[in-house]
Scaffold this motif. Structure first.
Motif, PDB file in Angstrom:
ATOM      1  N   ALA A 133       7.774 -14.005   7.943  1.00 24.58           N
ATOM      2  CA  ALA A 133       7.102 -13.757   9.218  1.00 24.58           C
ATOM      3  C   ALA A 133       5.641 -13.361   9.019  1.00 24.58           C
ATOM      4  O   ALA A 133       4.784 -13.732   9.808  1.00 24.58           O
ATOM      5  N   LEU A 134       5.360 -12.617   7.961  1.00 22.80           N
ATOM      6  CA  LEU A 134       3.982 -12.160   7.766  1.00 22.80           C
ATOM      7  C   LEU A 134       3.134 -13.196   7.053  1.00 22.80           C
ATOM      8  O   LEU A 134       1.913 -13.073   6.977  1.00 22.80           O
ATOM      9  N   GLY A 135       3.778 -14.209   6.483  1.00 23.66           N
ATOM     10  CA  GLY A 135       3.001 -15.270   5.854  1.00 23.66           C
ATOM     11  C   GLY A 135       2.355 -14.847   4.552  1.00 23.66           C
ATOM     12  O   GLY A 135       1.264 -15.305   4.208  1.00 23.66           O
ATOM     13  N   ARG A 136       3.016 -13.968   3.844  1.00 24.01           N
ATOM     14  CA  ARG A 136       2.538 -13.592   2.511  1.00 24.01           C
ATOM     15  C   ARG A 136       3.693 -12.910   1.788  1.00 24.01           C
ATOM     16  O   ARG A 136       4.679 -12.520   2.407  1.00 24.01           O
ATOM     17  N   ARG A 137       3.537 -12.784   0.483  1.00 27.18           N
ATOM     18  CA  ARG A 137       4.583 -12.107  -0.260  1.00 27.18           C
ATOM     19  C   ARG A 137       4.270 -10.613  -0.279  1.00 27.18           C
ATOM     20  O   ARG A 137       3.246 -10.188  -0.808  1.00 27.18           O
ATOM     21  N   ILE A 138       5.172  -9.825   0.349  1.00 28.71           N
ATOM     22  CA  ILE A 138       4.935  -8.385   0.444  1.00 28.71           C
ATOM     23  C   ILE A 138       4.971  -7.778  -0.951  1.00 28.71           C
ATOM     24  O   ILE A 138       5.870  -8.064  -1.737  1.00 28.71           O
ATOM     25  N   ASP A 139       3.994  -6.960  -1.220  1.00 31.90           N
ATOM     26  CA  ASP A 139       3.951  -6.278  -2.510  1.00 31.90           C
ATOM     27  C   ASP A 139       4.523  -4.876  -2.329  1.00 31.90           C
ATOM     28  O   ASP A 139       3.989  -4.084  -1.561  1.00 31.90           O
ATOM     29  N   LEU A 140       5.631  -4.585  -3.027  1.00 32.18           N
ATOM     30  CA  LEU A 140       6.227  -3.259  -2.855  1.00 32.18           C
ATOM     31  C   LEU A 140       5.721  -2.253  -3.879  1.00 32.18           C
ATOM     32  O   LEU A 140       6.097  -1.089  -3.855  1.00 32.18           O
ATOM     33  N   ALA A 141       4.876  -2.711  -4.798  1.00 29.86           N
ATOM     34  CA  ALA A 141       4.439  -1.805  -5.865  1.00 29.86           C
ATOM     35  C   ALA A 141       3.635  -0.644  -5.299  1.00 29.86           C
ATOM     36  O   ALA A 141       2.910  -0.786  -4.315  1.00 29.86           O
TER      37      ALA A 141
END
Ligand SMILES: [Zn+2]
Length: 613
Positions: free
Chosen positions: A104-112
């Protein structure tokens, strides 16, 4: 010969419903999660399951989901007794939730979190207790387990209940973790809506994910003859958890309590439930519109369903329409995130962000989904501040006209950022994960970046971008409704890629600036400085023009008068919100200056909030 490509998804089994009638009866399904190389744990690129039982003080053997014996059966079969299945379930649902945000956000969420904590940790048996919570300091989600109450509905009395075996609880906690990653100041209770938003939004994600389980949707559509507004497992959360803690009903429901109003509801879950109900009112409306034609065709034009079971083909079509509408609505709810201010969110801000984000992507609103949603918010009494009507045009954030385009140095960096994020976003196959050398230099800083020292030419692109963004913000502080006299921290920036329903690709840069004023005013009674936070989110087109600047300014006479007036009233509201808590807190008169400073976060944190429910 061509090597056989790894599939992009991995099948894993989970319990889709809370096992109210015992784990044997729960609906077991297989879901597809992102295929990444996993170490025993499972430990992937962004998630790490750590199975330490804090009560029994033991580590359980970690499951290796890449073991051929497990791969061949599409993951372990659901089992209450095998901790390795618990690990698989927590990982699978967390990964699925994360993928929903990525898409949905159109990017790979970075959880770091900084360079030390590269993965979010999930502890399926962290402690004994009726609770599960996300802890931002530990950068972990902790799941408890406990014995059911004697009068525990359909649970066997004293049966062990594992919160890590509830899809809803995993999805809810995972959403807290992701939201905290996207907006770190949304855990600061600066008005009555902030934490209620965290709670309500986490429920929204968990509930909509139910609709991505085809077997469950088919069964419930058939049982309820297509009427989604009847109480069903689809729109109720964590049934087992609610019963097991003796509340006699499911934990929360999408229907909400129609008598609850924002004026009188202050408890965060109850207040969050008003937001959930508003979003679901909109969803039900769109769903009814979408299936009306199907029902009319199936009933020879009358639209009245005959008594008895639904005709199976009709049930199937209705179920797939329900899933599609739910998925679209979930995407819309998540996508709104980039259009939220960085601090002090209200439900009204969320409605404005929802409408603006969806308009940018799908100006035509072919499904009538936006107007249904606006109506849902209206019917639950949610009105944004400073908006003259609930017409879509007045709800949309105003577009920016007075800001210069991004500077050359930023424009030069933008293509590099786009390339890195595009790689991260598209290279999801297992092969790419293995061959990629190291993480691209885009991990979000642990704290807001302090851009007072210009980076050297050799430094990684995220540092150079943060510097360029903060120089742009300093040069245009007043137009961005920022205070030129205060430090401007860059609290996050991303390139995003979204595909409109028309197939059009929309590429944008989103960035957040945050300011904290700790010095200008001292609380006369308490003798400690009053901490004030403001900030602005910008949305920038790929040509470098700033499209939106969504601001929560700090008071400053140099700002345009309406902005300054709303900043002053925002901080007044914050003061009175905090003093309501002070008035009810018997320890308040005895607090030390340090305790006073931390009192709101001590009173309202996710662990304490989840304890009671
Ligand atoms: Zn919660």
């Amino acid at each position: 010969m061509q090597p056989i490509a790894w599939p992009s998804t991995r099948p894993l089994k989970i319990y889709a419903t809370d096992p109210t009638k015992g784990y044997e009866e729960a609906l077991k399904i297989t879901i597809a999660v992102e295929n990444e190389e996993l170490k025993a744990g499972p430990i992937g690129e962004r998630l790490e399951v750590v199975d330490y039982d804090g009560h029994a003080k033991t580590f359980y053997d970690a499951v290796d989901l890449d073991d051929p014996a497990i791969l061949m059966q599409g993951g372990l079969d659901p089992s209450e007794a095998d901790p390795r299945f618990h690990q698989q379930m927590v990982y699978a649902v967390a990964s699925r939730t994360l993928s929903n945000f990525d898409r949905a956000l159109g990017r790979r969420i970075d959880l770091a979190r900084g360079s030390r904590r590269t993965r979010l940790r999930l502890l399926p048996h962290a402690f004994r207790g009726r609770n599960a919570f996300y802890d931002s300091k530990l950068h972990a989600v902790l799941f408890g387990y406990f014995n059911a109450d004697a009068d525990a509905g359909t649970n066997i009395p004293a049966q062990k209940i594992y919160t890590c075996l509830s899809h809803d609880i995993i999805a809810h906690e995972m959403t807290h973790a992701i939201v905290d990653r996207l907006r770190r100041y949304f855990l600061e209770p600066t008005n009555a809506d902030v934490l209620a938003f965290h709670e309500g939004f986490s429920d929204i994600v968990a509930l909509f994910q139910h609709f991505s389980f085809p077997n469950l949707v088919d069964r419930e559509i058939q049982r309820r003859r297509g009427d989604l507004q009847q109480p069903t497992v689809l729109i109720e959360l964590a049934q087992q958890f609610g019963f097991a803690t003796g509340s006699g009903k499911s934990l929360r429901s999408a229907l909400g309590d129609s008598s609850a109003t924002l004026a009188t509801t202050t408890e965060v879950h109850d207040r969050g439930a008003i937001l959930v109900a508003a979003v679901f009112d909109g969803f039900f409306q769109t769903y009814r519109t979408r299936i009306r034609d199907l029902v009319r065709i199936a009933t020879g034009g009358s639209g009245e369903l005959p008594p008895g079971d639904l005709q199976p083909d009709l049930a199937r079509l209705v179920a797939s329409e329900a899933s599609r509408t739910a998925q679209r609505q979930l995407d819309m709810c998540i996508r709104a995130f980039d259009y939220l201010p960085p601090v002090d969110i209200t439900f009204g801000d969320y409605l404005r962000a929802l409408v603006t984000a969806d308009f940018e992507l799908n100006p035509d609103d072919p499904w009538g989904q936006r107007s249904a949603l606006i109506e849902g918010f209206r019917s639950r009494g949610i009105y944004p501040e400073g908006v003259t009507s609930l017409a879509e045009e007045s709800l949309r954030w105003p577009t920016v006209t007075n800001l210069p385009p991004l500077t050359d140095s930023l424009q030069d960096l933008l293509p590099q950022l786009l390339r890195i994020e595009a790689d991260r976003f598209s290279q999801r196959t297992r092969e790419a994960e293995v061959t990629r050398t190291g993480r691209p230099g885009l991990s979000a800083p642990e704290e807001d970046a302090d851009e007072t020292v210009p980076p050297q030419p050799g430094e990684d692109i995220s540092k150079r971008l943060a510097w360029a963004l903060s120089s742009y913000a300093r040069d245009n502080a007043l137009q961005l409704l920022l205070d030129p006299g205060l430090k401007i921290a860059v609290s996050g920036f991303n390139a995003v890629f979204r595909v409109a329903s028309s197939g059009r690709l929309l590429i944008e840069l989103v960035a957040q600036f945050v300011q904290t004023d700790r010095s200008s005013e001292v609380d006369a009674l308490l003798g400690i400085p009053i901490e004030k936070r403001g900030g602005t989110t910008i949305i920038v087109g790929v040509d470098g023009t700033v499209r939106y600047a969504i601001a929560k300014p700090l008071p400053n006479p140099a700002l345009p008068q309406p902005a300054n007036a709303s900043a002053i009233s925002r901080l007044e509201r914050q003061k009175s919100f905090i003093s309501q808590f002070d008035a009810r807190d018997p320890l308040f008169p005895y607090m030390s200056p340090d305790q006073l400073r931390a009192r709101m976060s001590a009173r309202m944190n996710l662990r304490a909030l989840h304890g009671g429910s």
